[in-house]
Design a protein around this motif. Structure first.
Motif, PDB file in Angstrom:
ATOM      1  N   PRO A 172     -38.527  27.915 -51.421  1.00 34.81           N
ATOM      2  CA  PRO A 172     -39.493  28.336 -52.430  1.00 34.81           C
ATOM      3  C   PRO A 172     -40.256  27.152 -53.012  1.00 34.81           C
ATOM      4  O   PRO A 172     -39.779  26.003 -52.989  1.00 34.81           O
ATOM      5  CB  PRO A 172     -38.623  29.013 -53.504  1.00 34.81           C
ATOM      6  N   MET A 173     -41.428  27.432 -53.554  1.00 37.01           N
ATOM      7  CA  MET A 173     -42.246  26.388 -54.155  1.00 37.01           C
ATOM      8  C   MET A 173     -41.521  25.702 -55.316  1.00 37.01           C
ATOM      9  O   MET A 173     -41.702  24.505 -55.535  1.00 37.01           O
ATOM     10  CB  MET A 173     -43.576  26.973 -54.640  1.00 37.01           C
ATOM     11  N   ARG A 174     -40.712  26.430 -56.062  1.00 40.41           N
ATOM     12  CA  ARG A 174     -39.991  25.808 -57.175  1.00 40.41           C
ATOM     13  C   ARG A 174     -39.018  24.747 -56.655  1.00 40.41           C
ATOM     14  O   ARG A 174     -38.968  23.623 -57.158  1.00 40.41           O
ATOM     15  CB  ARG A 174     -39.228  26.848 -57.999  1.00 40.41           C
ATOM     16  N   THR A 175     -38.254  25.112 -55.636  1.00 40.17           N
ATOM     17  CA  THR A 175     -37.299  24.166 -55.068  1.00 40.17           C
ATOM     18  C   THR A 175     -38.021  22.955 -54.507  1.00 40.17           C
ATOM     19  O   THR A 175     -37.583  21.807 -54.686  1.00 40.17           O
ATOM     20  CB  THR A 175     -36.462  24.850 -53.971  1.00 40.17           C
ATOM     21  N   ALA A 176     -39.144  23.201 -53.834  1.00 36.52           N
ATOM     22  CA  ALA A 176     -39.936  22.102 -53.272  1.00 36.52           C
ATOM     23  C   ALA A 176     -40.458  21.183 -54.376  1.00 36.52           C
ATOM     24  O   ALA A 176     -40.448  19.950 -54.235  1.00 36.52           O
ATOM     25  CB  ALA A 176     -41.092  22.662 -52.459  1.00 36.52           C
ATOM     26  N   ALA A 177     -40.911  21.772 -55.495  1.00 35.19           N
ATOM     27  CA  ALA A 177     -41.442  20.967 -56.598  1.00 35.19           C
ATOM     28  C   ALA A 177     -40.355  20.116 -57.233  1.00 35.19           C
ATOM     29  O   ALA A 177     -40.564  18.932 -57.540  1.00 35.19           O
ATOM     30  CB  ALA A 177     -42.080  21.882 -57.647  1.00 35.19           C
ATOM     31  N   TYR A 178     -39.171  20.704 -57.437  1.00 36.94           N
ATOM     32  CA  TYR A 178     -38.066  19.935 -58.014  1.00 36.94           C
ATOM     33  C   TYR A 178     -37.611  18.833 -57.066  1.00 36.94           C
ATOM     34  O   TYR A 178     -37.286  17.715 -57.501  1.00 36.94           O
ATOM     35  CB  TYR A 178     -36.907  20.853 -58.389  1.00 36.94           C
ATOM     36  N   ALA A 179     -37.569  19.122 -55.773  1.00 36.55           N
ATOM     37  CA  ALA A 179     -37.178  18.103 -54.799  1.00 36.55           C
ATOM     38  C   ALA A 179     -38.184  16.949 -54.814  1.00 36.55           C
ATOM     39  O   ALA A 179     -37.811  15.771 -54.758  1.00 36.55           O
ATOM     40  CB  ALA A 179     -37.089  18.724 -53.411  1.00 36.55           C
ATOM     41  N   TYR A 180     -39.456  17.293 -54.878  1.00 35.31           N
ATOM     42  CA  TYR A 180     -40.536  16.305 -54.901  1.00 35.31           C
ATOM     43  C   TYR A 180     -40.403  15.401 -56.135  1.00 35.31           C
ATOM     44  O   TYR A 180     -40.495  14.167 -56.037  1.00 35.31           O
ATOM     45  CB  TYR A 180     -41.858  17.063 -54.914  1.00 35.31           C
ATOM     46  N   ALA A 181     -40.183  16.022 -57.295  1.00 35.66           N
ATOM     47  CA  ALA A 181     -40.024  15.255 -58.532  1.00 35.66           C
ATOM     48  C   ALA A 181     -38.736  14.437 -58.515  1.00 35.66           C
ATOM     49  O   ALA A 181     -38.712  13.280 -58.957  1.00 35.66           O
ATOM     50  CB  ALA A 181     -40.035  16.200 -59.731  1.00 35.66           C
ATOM     51  N   LEU A 182     -37.657  15.037 -58.017  1.00 34.47           N
ATOM     52  CA  LEU A 182     -36.369  14.337 -57.952  1.00 34.47           C
ATOM     53  C   LEU A 182     -36.466  13.063 -57.134  1.00 34.47           C
ATOM     54  O   LEU A 182     -35.854  12.042 -57.483  1.00 34.47           O
ATOM     55  CB  LEU A 182     -35.306  15.251 -57.350  1.00 34.47           C
ATOM     56  N   GLN A 183     -37.195  13.124 -56.026  1.00 29.21           N
ATOM     57  CA  GLN A 183     -37.333  11.944 -55.180  1.00 29.21           C
ATOM     58  C   GLN A 183     -37.984  10.804 -55.954  1.00 29.21           C
ATOM     59  O   GLN A 183     -37.525   9.654 -55.904  1.00 29.21           O
ATOM     60  CB  GLN A 183     -38.143  12.284 -53.931  1.00 29.21           C
ATOM     61  N   ARG A 184     -39.040  11.112 -56.691  1.00 31.83           N
ATOM     62  CA  ARG A 184     -39.734  10.083 -57.480  1.00 31.83           C
ATOM     63  C   ARG A 184     -38.840   9.553 -58.606  1.00 31.83           C
ATOM     64  O   ARG A 184     -38.763   8.346 -58.850  1.00 31.83           O
ATOM     65  CB  ARG A 184     -41.029  10.639 -58.050  1.00 31.83           C
ATOM     66  N   LEU A 185     -38.164  10.471 -59.303  1.00 33.74           N
ATOM     67  CA  LEU A 185     -37.268  10.054 -60.379  1.00 33.74           C
ATOM     68  C   LEU A 185     -36.111   9.233 -59.830  1.00 33.74           C
ATOM     69  O   LEU A 185     -35.715   8.218 -60.410  1.00 33.74           O
ATOM     70  CB  LEU A 185     -36.748  11.278 -61.127  1.00 33.74           C
ATOM     71  N   GLY A 186     -35.564   9.681 -58.702  1.00 28.72           N
ATOM     72  CA  GLY A 186     -34.428   8.974 -58.099  1.00 28.72           C
ATOM     73  C   GLY A 186     -34.782   7.562 -57.710  1.00 28.72           C
ATOM     74  O   GLY A 186     -33.999   6.629 -57.917  1.00 28.72           O
ATOM     75  N   GLU A 187     -35.975   7.376 -57.139  1.00 29.10           N
ATOM     76  CA  GLU A 187     -36.409   6.035 -56.744  1.00 29.10           C
ATOM     77  C   GLU A 187     -36.541   5.124 -57.959  1.00 29.10           C
ATOM     78  O   GLU A 187     -36.140   3.955 -57.916  1.00 29.10           O
ATOM     79  CB  GLU A 187     -37.738   6.131 -55.999  1.00 29.10           C
TER      80      GLU A 187
END
Length: 427
Positions: free
Chosen positions: A399-414
């Motif tokens: 889902p788009m929600r999961t994709a959006a959280y994954a996208y944000a998580l990657q940036r935050l994680g880095e």
């Protein structure tokens, strides 16, 4: 409600973590807000009596930049609700790749019960109480539910008095005459419109054949409704906190907006010049609006509007979350099973914080942009990130929600891992 709201918000991360490479240290950081402040605000009322109001400010994470988030005035505001909203803001800023962390504030009050002078005293008192907690490089407030440019102007002025220097960049969403940005007052709705247009083209839904219902006819909902109507979409229903109106043939949104601004209510009108005629329409509740058989549903009011109790009644094919957290995680699962696309709040309503970023940049540089420049930059940024999230969604069939959280998580994680992780220190 608010405590479960934060727990519910946190659940969205579990699914997204399967699609990113992020350190345990970064996840540990994201479990807790960096700082939370609760204040008491004494206000001398017009009748001479004294009332104490509770105020809050939460800075959830500032790894990627100073905290950023609105302040809401509402009777249901609590620390847990503010913490949930700050959590969402953290991910929203990461989704749009803004140099901000997530923050939020609020005061437990019904602003409709206060006079304008009482509202000013309350607003200035709030800044007196949190002045050491905010700043252009620390945490930058903005408008939210039942706050507006005038209140942001009071905030900026009071903070400047305390610091003994003019500090326009301490707050965004200000009046233009006090350093505000063109397009900020309509940015949330405008950004949502760009997201809707981008996504509906992918679903092969021509505007003229697409029906829309908008729950919430405030600053964001009314703007997105009018932009959709002007683009040819058939907006058949809108509502505010008192209820809604529905017309199968479609509504004349600009006329309704003018009536709303003048009369603080909704009426289905068609206006030509100064002559307005009432058109045939039905009076409906907010619950009935959510259950309408339309193509696009836009929840633009408050959180927790679509839950386990009413999700089975949802008939819309596409839902764009212009409000923060209008759908619970349990309802999300049902909508997904029904094949209903949900475009999440951390993308769909990110136009406001994006133009707040533009305002902050303009305040710090002293160079101000035209409305055309603001909207061009907003469209460029929000369409690009919508495309990126859609690509992730399609690649992983999520889902788009999961994709959006994954996208944000990657940036935050880095960003969080750049501070050093267990792996770095152990090696």
């Amino acid at each position: 409600m608010s405590e479960s709201l934060f727990a519910d918000a946190s659940k969205r991360l579990a699914r997204a973590m399967k699609y990113v490479s992020i350190s345990d240290d970064a996840l540990e950081y994201l479990k807790y807000p960096k700082a939370s402040l609760t204040v008491s605000i004494p206000v001398r009322m017009d009748d001479g009596s004294l009332r104490i109001f509770q105020g809050y400010r939460v800075r959830y994470d500032d790894t990627r930049g100073p905290g950023k988030g609105g302040v809401r005035y509402h009777p249901n505001v609590s620390l847990d609700e503010v913490q949930s909203l700050a959590f969402w803001m953290t991910f929203k800023c990461a989704v749009l790749n803004l140099p901000f962390g997530g923050a939020k504030g609020g005061i437990t009050v019904n602003p409709k019960e206060l006079s304008k002078l009482e509202l000013e005293r309350l607003s200035r008192g709030y800044i007196d109480a949190i002045a050491d907690f905010i700043g252009p490089d620390i945490d930058i407030p903005a408008p939210d539910v039942y706050t507006n440019p005038t209140i942001m102007g009071w905030y900026m002025n009071q903070y400047s008095i305390i610091r003994r220097q003019l500090t326009p960049a301490v707050v965004t969403g200000k009046p233009l005459s006090l350093g505000g940005s063109m397009g900020r007052d309509t940015a949330t709705g405008t950004g949502a419109f760009f997201v809707i247009e981008t996504m509906m083209a992918k679903f092969d839904c021509p505007p003229q054949q697409t029906t829309v219902a908008v729950q919430g006819f405030g600053n964001a909902g009314s703007v997105v409704a009018e932009l959709l109507a002007k683009a040819g979409y058939k907006v058949v229903a809108v509502s505010d906190s008192q209820g809604g109106i529905y017309a199968k043939k479609g509504l004349d949104i600009p006329s309704i907006r003018r009536y709303k601004e003048a009369n603080k209510g909704l009426q289905a009108l068609y206006c030509e010049g100064s002559v307005c005629n009432i058109v045939e329409h039905e009076i409906i509740t907010n619950e009935q609006l959510l259950a309408l058989d339309v193509d696009v549903l836009v929840p633009a009011a408050l959180e927790n509007q679509i839950t386990e109790t009413n999700v089975d009644h949802i008939k819309a094919k596409y839902i764009f979350e212009v409000a923060n957290g209008p759908i619970t995680s349990a309802a999300d699962r049902v909508l997904e099973a029904k094949g209903i696309y949900v475009i999440p709040d951390i993308l769909a309503n990110a136009g406001g914080v994006t133009v707040s970023y533009f305002e902050w940049v303009q305040n710090r540089s002293g160079m101000y942009w035209s409305l055309e420049e603001v909207n061009q930059q907003l469209k460029r940024k929000i369409v690009a990130e919508t495309e990126n999230i859609w690509k992730i969604s399609q690649e992983h069939a999520i889902p788009m929600r999961t994709a959006a959280y994954a996208y944000a998580l990657q940036r935050l994680g880095e960003a969080l891992s750049a501070k050093g992780t267990r792996h770095y220190y152990a090696s």
